[in-house]
Design a protein around this motif. Structure first.
Motif, PDB file in Angstrom:
ATOM      1  N   TYR A  15       0.845  -1.191   0.000  1.00  0.00           N
ATOM      2  CA  TYR A  15       0.000   0.000   0.000  1.00  0.00           C
ATOM      3  C   TYR A  15       0.878   1.237   0.000  1.00  0.00           C
ATOM      4  O   TYR A  15       1.730   1.380   0.874  1.00  0.00           O
ATOM      5  N   ASP A  16       0.673   2.093  -0.989  1.00  0.00           N
ATOM      6  CA  ASP A  16       1.363   3.380  -0.977  1.00  0.00           C
ATOM      7  C   ASP A  16       0.536   4.358  -0.163  1.00  0.00           C
ATOM      8  O   ASP A  16      -0.627   4.594  -0.463  1.00  0.00           O
ATOM      9  N   VAL A  17       1.159   4.893   0.876  1.00  0.00           N
ATOM     10  CA  VAL A  17       0.452   5.829   1.745  1.00  0.00           C
ATOM     11  C   VAL A  17       1.069   7.214   1.593  1.00  0.00           C
ATOM     12  O   VAL A  17       2.282   7.379   1.698  1.00  0.00           O
ATOM     13  N   GLU A  18       0.216   8.188   1.333  1.00  0.00           N
ATOM     14  CA  GLU A  18       0.698   9.555   1.215  1.00  0.00           C
ATOM     15  C   GLU A  18       0.510  10.278   2.535  1.00  0.00           C
ATOM     16  O   GLU A  18      -0.557  10.225   3.143  1.00  0.00           O
ATOM     17  N   ALA A  19       1.569  10.897   2.993  1.00  0.00           N
ATOM     18  CA  ALA A  19       1.492  11.678   4.222  1.00  0.00           C
ATOM     19  C   ALA A  19       2.377  12.905   4.070  1.00  0.00           C
ATOM     20  O   ALA A  19       3.545  12.775   3.697  1.00  0.00           O
ATOM     21  N   GLU A  20       1.807  14.040   4.300  1.00  0.00           N
ATOM     22  CA  GLU A  20       2.541  15.313   4.209  1.00  0.00           C
ATOM     23  C   GLU A  20       3.348  15.414   2.918  1.00  0.00           C
ATOM     24  O   GLU A  20       4.519  15.790   2.931  1.00  0.00           O
ATOM     25  N   GLY A  21       2.720  15.044   1.822  1.00  0.00           N
ATOM     26  CA  GLY A  21       3.345  15.217   0.513  1.00  0.00           C
ATOM     27  C   GLY A  21       4.361  14.145   0.141  1.00  0.00           C
ATOM     28  O   GLY A  21       4.957  14.191  -0.923  1.00  0.00           O
ATOM     29  N   GLU A  22       4.567  13.167   1.038  1.00  0.00           N
ATOM     30  CA  GLU A  22       5.488  12.083   0.703  1.00  0.00           C
ATOM     31  C   GLU A  22       4.744  10.754   0.626  1.00  0.00           C
ATOM     32  O   GLU A  22       3.739  10.554   1.308  1.00  0.00           O
ATOM     33  N   VAL A  23       5.281   9.854  -0.205  1.00  0.00           N
ATOM     34  CA  VAL A  23       4.625   8.547  -0.343  1.00  0.00           C
ATOM     35  C   VAL A  23       5.481   7.466   0.312  1.00  0.00           C
ATOM     36  O   VAL A  23       6.685   7.363   0.059  1.00  0.00           O
ATOM     37  N   TYR A  24       4.864   6.683   1.170  1.00  0.00           N
ATOM     38  CA  TYR A  24       5.556   5.605   1.887  1.00  0.00           C
ATOM     39  C   TYR A  24       5.010   4.260   1.432  1.00  0.00           C
ATOM     40  O   TYR A  24       3.803   4.100   1.277  1.00  0.00           O
ATOM     41  N   GLN A  25       5.897   3.311   1.241  1.00  0.00           N
ATOM     42  CA  GLN A  25       5.430   1.969   0.909  1.00  0.00           C
ATOM     43  C   GLN A  25       5.189   1.191   2.194  1.00  0.00           C
ATOM     44  O   GLN A  25       6.050   1.137   3.070  1.00  0.00           O
ATOM     45  N   THR A  26       3.992   0.615   2.285  1.00  0.00           N
ATOM     46  CA  THR A  26       3.653  -0.111   3.513  1.00  0.00           C
ATOM     47  C   THR A  26       3.018  -1.460   3.196  1.00  0.00           C
ATOM     48  O   THR A  26       2.632  -1.733   2.072  1.00  0.00           O
ATOM     49  N   ARG A  27       2.894  -2.257   4.218  1.00  0.00           N
ATOM     50  CA  ARG A  27       2.144  -3.500   4.160  1.00  0.00           C
ATOM     51  C   ARG A  27       1.125  -3.473   5.279  1.00  0.00           C
ATOM     52  O   ARG A  27       1.244  -2.665   6.210  1.00  0.00           O
ATOM     53  N   ALA A  28       0.150  -4.366   5.195  1.00  0.00           N
ATOM     54  CA  ALA A  28      -0.848  -4.446   6.265  1.00  0.00           C
ATOM     55  C   ALA A  28      -0.464  -5.593   7.178  1.00  0.00           C
ATOM     56  O   ALA A  28       0.004  -6.628   6.723  1.00  0.00           O
ATOM     57  N   ARG A  29      -0.651  -5.403   8.460  1.00  0.00           N
ATOM     58  CA  ARG A  29      -0.408  -6.495   9.397  1.00  0.00           C
ATOM     59  C   ARG A  29      -1.518  -7.535   9.280  1.00  0.00           C
ATOM     60  O   ARG A  29      -2.634  -7.219   8.918  1.00  0.00           O
ATOM     61  N   GLY A  30      -1.208  -8.773   9.613  1.00  0.00           N
ATOM     62  CA  GLY A  30      -2.174  -9.872   9.495  1.00  0.00           C
ATOM     63  C   GLY A  30      -3.433  -9.693  10.319  1.00  0.00           C
ATOM     64  O   GLY A  30      -4.475 -10.230   9.974  1.00  0.00           O
ATOM     65  N   ASN A  31      -3.338  -8.909  11.394  1.00  0.00           N
ATOM     66  CA  ASN A  31      -4.505  -8.784  12.270  1.00  0.00           C
ATOM     67  C   ASN A  31      -5.706  -8.131  11.590  1.00  0.00           C
ATOM     68  O   ASN A  31      -6.837  -8.323  11.993  1.00  0.00           O
TER      69      ASN A  31
END
Ligand SMILES: Nc1nc2c(ncn2[C@@H]2O[C@H](COP(=O)(O)OP(=O)(O)OP(=O)(O)O)[C@@H](O)[C@H]2O)c(=O)[nH]1
Ligand SMILES: [Mg+2]
Ligand SMILES: [Zn+2]
Length: 307
Positions: A15-31
């Protein structure tokens, strides 16, 4: 570091998450999966932002609305893209999209693509009233739907001014021209579009994931097309409410729970005879009502069987 942002792209478990003009690559936790909750594009999330490694989504914010297909949340409005040909225009499909969006409280707009492929032939051809192959047919459709209250566009320039400050999703069948429209709005993006073939079968989709683009002063989501639509309406009152012009007139029906089929003193039927309601809209209302009743009967039969 914990940050708050918004998912702008979802692909292959990332998941690409945008925060304060920057994009971070993330994953979702299994929960999340255990709770039956999957992050989708448009979600506001709390996530851990790591340096030099992927972050993790920790919390999904409450959704103002969400769609399953395409998988997306927190939408302001939608553009229904309908092509004149390949795939052929269908008022029935258009009304299904409209019902779906009205039910979800997402403001719909209509864009008709491939107007350039129409003949300008003005001859009064012997055609059934279900085929639309002349520009005049679409000008009539535009007037009819604007009368109901929907904006109808034939070109990108007129559409664009309605996109600023909004989160908009592009919806429509595969091959309708969603990505082509996006490229018209932002030629610098050069997104891949597909050749339409006679067999618009499985695996022919050109766009394969949902992604937000910052465009025209708003956020626009291109989505993969689909071949069938679940409009998610399960009862008559909700269906009634999803046809704005029928809803308005239905307040004058004698019976409050009037289904506009067999009841006496039905204002909707009177309006239909006076051509204040489009015949095709009423027909599509009846067809969807039939489907809803049929689904319910099947469900109830099944329940009885199971005891
Ligand atoms: N002549 C003409 N062709 C168009 C128009 N819009 C789209 N096309 C063509 O129709 C085909 C499909 O267009 P796409 O934009 O890929 O369709 P899509 O809705 O994004 O399809 P999916 O990504 O599969 O859902 C391409 O060959 C486009 O060039 C138009 O306005 N005029
Ligand atoms: Mg596409
Ligand atoms: Zn009625």
């Amino acid at each position: 570091m914990i940050k708050n942002g918004r998912i702008v792209k979802s692909l292959a478990g990332f998941y690409d998450v945008e925060a304060e003009g920057e994009v971070y690559q993330t994953r979702a936790r299994g929960n999340f999966r255990k709770k039956g909750m999957k992050p989708v594009v448009g979600d506001f999330v709390e996530f851990s932002a790591e340096e030099n490694s992927e972050g993790y989504i920790l919390k999904i914010g409450e959704r103002k609305n969400s769609l399953i297909r395409p998988s997306i949340a927190n939408i302001d409005q939608a553009v229904i893209i309908m092509s004149t040909v390949s795939p052929n225009f269908s008022l029935n499909l258009l009304d299904r999209f409209l019902v779906f969006l009205e039910h979800k409280n997402i403001h719909p707009m209509i864009y008709i693509s491939k107007m350039d492929l129409l003949t300008e032939d003005q001859g009064s051809s012997e055609k059934s009233n279900k085929t639309f192959n002349q520009r005049a047919d679409y000008e009539q459709i535009k007037r009819n739907y604007e009368q109901i209250g929907y904006d109808v566009f034939f070109d990108a320039e007129h559409l664009v001014s309605n996109l600023s400050g909004k989160v908009t999703v592009f919806m429509g069948q595969t091959g309708a021209g969603k990505t082509t429209l996006l490229n018209k709005i932002a030629p610098e993006m050069q997104l891949a579009t597909g050749e339409t073939s006679e067999k618009l079968g499985r695996g022919r989709h050109t766009t394969r994931h949902v992604e937000f683009f910052e465009l025209a002063g708003g956020l626009i989501a291109d989505t993969p097309g689909f071949s069938s639509l679940d409009y998610e309406v399960t009862n008559q009152p909700d269906l009634n409410a999803a046809f704005p012009e029928i809803l308005k007139i239905s307040h004058n029906c004698k019976f409050r729970e009037c289904t506009h089929t067999h009841e006496p003193s039905c204002a909707v039927k009177v309006a239909l005879e006076n051509h204040e309601i489009l015949e095709s809209r009423y027909e599509n209302y009846l067809q969807l009502l039939d489907e809803i009743n049929h689904t319910r009967e099947t469900y109830e039969k099944k329940r009885k069987k199971q005891g």
